[in-house]
Design an enzyme around this catalytic site. Structure first.
Site, PDB file in Angstrom:
ATOM      1  N   ASP A  11       0.851  -1.206   0.000  1.00  0.00           N
ATOM      2  CA  ASP A  11       0.000   0.000   0.000  1.00  0.00           C
ATOM      3  C   ASP A  11       0.886   1.256   0.000  1.00  0.00           C
ATOM      4  O   ASP A  11       0.861   2.066   0.920  1.00  0.00           O
ATOM      5  CB  ASP A  11      -0.946   0.015   1.222  1.00  0.00           C
ATOM      6  CG  ASP A  11      -0.197   0.054   2.553  1.00  0.00           C
ATOM      7  OD1 ASP A  11      -0.772   0.555   3.551  1.00  0.00           O
ATOM      8  OD2 ASP A  11       0.980  -0.376   2.595  1.00  0.00           O
ATOM      9  N   ASP A  16       6.751   1.123   1.888  1.00  0.00           N
ATOM     10  CA  ASP A  16       6.433   0.157   0.823  1.00  0.00           C
ATOM     11  C   ASP A  16       7.292   0.443  -0.411  1.00  0.00           C
ATOM     12  O   ASP A  16       7.790  -0.474  -1.066  1.00  0.00           O
ATOM     13  CB  ASP A  16       4.974   0.272   0.402  1.00  0.00           C
ATOM     14  CG  ASP A  16       3.994   0.088   1.536  1.00  0.00           C
ATOM     15  OD1 ASP A  16       3.816   1.035   2.320  1.00  0.00           O
ATOM     16  OD2 ASP A  16       3.438  -1.016   1.648  1.00  0.00           O
ATOM     17  N   ASN A  40      -2.319   2.932   3.348  1.00  0.00           N
ATOM     18  CA  ASN A  40      -1.731   4.252   3.636  1.00  0.00           C
ATOM     19  C   ASN A  40      -2.517   5.379   2.975  1.00  0.00           C
ATOM     20  O   ASN A  40      -2.546   6.498   3.466  1.00  0.00           O
ATOM     21  CB  ASN A  40      -0.279   4.285   3.178  1.00  0.00           C
ATOM     22  CG  ASN A  40       0.626   3.498   4.101  1.00  0.00           C
ATOM     23  OD1 ASN A  40       0.455   3.532   5.319  1.00  0.00           O
ATOM     24  ND2 ASN A  40       1.556   2.742   3.527  1.00  0.00           N
ATOM     25  N   THR A 125       2.770  -6.016   2.748  1.00  0.00           N
ATOM     26  CA  THR A 125       3.273  -4.886   3.542  1.00  0.00           C
ATOM     27  C   THR A 125       2.170  -3.841   3.747  1.00  0.00           C
ATOM     28  O   THR A 125       2.454  -2.675   4.038  1.00  0.00           O
ATOM     29  CB  THR A 125       4.484  -4.215   2.856  1.00  0.00           C
ATOM     30  OG1 THR A 125       4.076  -3.710   1.572  1.00  0.00           O
ATOM     31  CG2 THR A 125       5.634  -5.194   2.695  1.00  0.00           C
ATOM     32  N   PHE A 166      -1.070  -0.815  12.375  1.00  0.00           N
ATOM     33  CA  PHE A 166      -1.916  -0.344  11.278  1.00  0.00           C
ATOM     34  C   PHE A 166      -2.341  -1.458  10.307  1.00  0.00           C
ATOM     35  O   PHE A 166      -3.521  -1.599   9.999  1.00  0.00           O
ATOM     36  CB  PHE A 166      -1.203   0.768  10.494  1.00  0.00           C
ATOM     37  CG  PHE A 166      -2.024   1.288   9.333  1.00  0.00           C
ATOM     38  CD1 PHE A 166      -1.851   0.767   8.064  1.00  0.00           C
ATOM     39  CD2 PHE A 166      -2.978   2.275   9.530  1.00  0.00           C
ATOM     40  CE1 PHE A 166      -2.625   1.231   6.993  1.00  0.00           C
ATOM     41  CE2 PHE A 166      -3.750   2.746   8.472  1.00  0.00           C
ATOM     42  CZ  PHE A 166      -3.575   2.215   7.200  1.00  0.00           C
ATOM     43  N   ASN A 167      -1.383  -2.230   9.763  1.00  0.00           N
ATOM     44  CA  ASN A 167      -1.727  -3.207   8.731  1.00  0.00           C
ATOM     45  C   ASN A 167      -2.724  -4.247   9.225  1.00  0.00           C
ATOM     46  O   ASN A 167      -3.503  -4.794   8.441  1.00  0.00           O
ATOM     47  CB  ASN A 167      -0.469  -3.919   8.206  1.00  0.00           C
ATOM     48  CG  ASN A 167       0.373  -3.020   7.318  1.00  0.00           C
ATOM     49  OD1 ASN A 167      -0.140  -2.037   6.762  1.00  0.00           O
ATOM     50  ND2 ASN A 167       1.640  -3.324   7.206  1.00  0.00           N
ATOM     51  N   HIS A 240       9.708   0.113   8.257  1.00  0.00           N
ATOM     52  CA  HIS A 240       8.932  -1.107   8.485  1.00  0.00           C
ATOM     53  C   HIS A 240       9.023  -2.124   7.334  1.00  0.00           C
ATOM     54  O   HIS A 240       9.543  -3.213   7.499  1.00  0.00           O
ATOM     55  CB  HIS A 240       7.446  -0.754   8.665  1.00  0.00           C
ATOM     56  CG  HIS A 240       7.138   0.231   9.750  1.00  0.00           C
ATOM     57  ND1 HIS A 240       7.295  -0.026  11.097  1.00  0.00           N
ATOM     58  CD2 HIS A 240       6.646   1.497   9.666  1.00  0.00           C
ATOM     59  CE1 HIS A 240       6.914   1.038  11.796  1.00  0.00           C
ATOM     60  NE2 HIS A 240       6.518   1.959  10.968  1.00  0.00           N
ATOM     61  N   ASP A 241       8.478  -1.763   6.178  1.00  0.00           N
ATOM     62  CA  ASP A 241       8.203  -2.759   5.134  1.00  0.00           C
ATOM     63  C   ASP A 241       9.428  -3.451   4.545  1.00  0.00           C
ATOM     64  O   ASP A 241       9.385  -4.650   4.255  1.00  0.00           O
ATOM     65  CB  ASP A 241       7.372  -2.113   4.018  1.00  0.00           C
ATOM     66  CG  ASP A 241       5.992  -1.715   4.519  1.00  0.00           C
ATOM     67  OD1 ASP A 241       5.388  -0.804   3.937  1.00  0.00           O
ATOM     68  OD2 ASP A 241       5.522  -2.318   5.509  1.00  0.00           O
TER      69      ASP A 241
HETATM   70  O1  RIB Z   1       2.377   0.072  10.779  1.00  0.00           O
HETATM   71  C1  RIB Z   1       3.271   0.257   9.709  1.00  0.00           C
HETATM   72  C2  RIB Z   1       2.709  -0.304   8.442  1.00  0.00           C
HETATM   73  O2  RIB Z   1       1.504   0.388   8.085  1.00  0.00           O
HETATM   74  C3  RIB Z   1       3.639  -0.113   7.237  1.00  0.00           C
HETATM   75  O3  RIB Z   1       3.429  -1.142   6.320  1.00  0.00           O
HETATM   76  C4  RIB Z   1       3.172   1.187   6.649  1.00  0.00           C
HETATM   77  O4  RIB Z   1       3.495   1.302   5.268  1.00  0.00           O
HETATM   78  C5  RIB Z   1       1.686   1.067   6.833  1.00  0.00           C
HETATM   79  O5  RIB Z   1       1.188   0.265   5.772  1.00  0.00           O
HETATM   80 CA    CA Z   2       2.822  -0.568   4.017  1.00  0.00          CA
END
Ligand code: RIB
Ligand code: CA
Length: 311
Positions: A11, A16, A40, A125, A166-167, A240-241
């Site tokens: 996303d 990403d 996102n 991701t 979040f994901n 993160h990703d």
């Molecule tokens: O919490 C972080 C994740 O949420 C990452 O993948 C960021 O790109 C969002 O998608």
């Molecule tokens: Ca992401």
């Protein structure tokens, strides 16, 4: 070492975009295709962002738009506080001529897995909606998935609520479907991604490479770091990703621990939590390999090499 065949479901999203960059020219990864999900930003924006990154870096893989909302929950969450109005604020791209494929991302996942020999890893991701929908539409793909590698969840604190990352919270039902699928699932949660903070020294290190990818990295991180500082107070945004791709390039970059992980889709304040049985006090069968530590130096070396792979 044989290249890992992957479908990257994402996303974009600043981090990403770096995951796409890392996978795009790696000698260890065969990026078969990209499927895009809302997360996102809205699906229209995340698809556009994926196309822009691939066009800019000359990554010649098909991009398929996927689901624009979660499986069940009513409201699509977005993270514009971090990623901005476009979902990829910061870089200025050339006029976009690349087009997304006509086939829906869920159908691409189904068709690609069904035609495979069971040697494809699905990397997610973003919210896991596309993969979960594919499993529900065509259950025969499930045994065909070699491994699911996700950025998502947390053994500890979340980042949207104290409980949830979040994901996962953006589509906890989809995460539940994936974590109960029975396939090998490797979770790169906030516990490790919050250890790879893209501090100014890292940005300066990558800026010295002076190629198109390093410039994109710098332009992306300038915005990402600013918003991460404003929202969370980080000195550098957690990258993160790309941890998912770094693991495929060199599995020793993370330390994994097998454990049972359950997605909370029932409670209110803890909705979307990844309940990880680290101590396994309840003697539950492990269904996931959860990253409990990361070799930070090795991670940044992998990122640097990933950028250097671009001429
Ligand atoms: O919490 C972080 C994740 O949420 C990452 O993948 C960021 O790109 C969002 O998608
Ligand atoms: Ca992401």
């Amino acid at each position: 070492m044989e290249k890992r065949k992957i479908i990257l479901d994402c996303d974009p999203g600043h981090d990403d975009a770096i995951a796409i960059m890392l996978a795009g020219k790696s000698p260890y990864v065969d990026l078969l295709g990209i499927t895009v999900v809302a997360g996102n930003q809205t699906i229209e924006k995340t698809v556009r962002n994926a196309l822009n990154v691939c066009q800019h870096l000359n990554i010649d893989v098909p991009v398929h738009g996927g689901c624009g909302q979660p499986m069940i929950r009513h409201r699509q969450m977005i993270a514009d506080d971090i990623h901005g109005k476009t979902g990829l604020d910061g870089p200025i791209f050339e006029e976009l001529t690349r087009r997304a494929e006509d086939k829906h991302g869920v159908n691409y996942i189904i068709d690609t897995l069904m035609e495979s020999d069971g040697d494809i890893t699905v990397v997610t991701t973003g919210p896991m909606t596309n993969l979960a929908m594919a499993m529900r539409m065509e259950p025969r793909i499930i045994p065909k998935i070699q491994e699911i590698v996700l950025m998502g969840g947390s053994m500890g604190l979340g980042n949207v609520t104290p409980a949830a990352e979040f994901n996962i919270i953006a589509d906890a039902d989809a995460a539940f479907v994936c974590f109960t699928s029975g396939r090998p699932i490797t979770m790169m949660g906030l516990d490790v991604t919050r250890k790879v903070l893209c501090v100014p020294q890292v940005v300066e290190r990558m800026d010295k490479i002076k190629n198109k990818a390093s410039q994109l990295f710098v332009d992306l991180m300038r915005h990402f770091n600013k918003s991460q500082k404003e929202v969370f107070g980080w000195e550098g945004g957690p990258l993160h990703d790309p941890v998912t791709i770094a693991y495929l390039i060199d599995p020793s970059v993370v330390t994994l621990k097998a454990m049972n992980t359950e997605i909370d889709i029932r409670s209110t304040s803890s909705y979307g939590r990844t309940n990880c049985e680290f101590f396994n006090y309840n003697k539950k069968e492990a269904n996931s390999n959860v990253a409990v530590d990361i070799d930070v130096e090795k991670f940044w070396d992998i990122i640097e090499q990933g950028i250097r792979n671009y001429q």
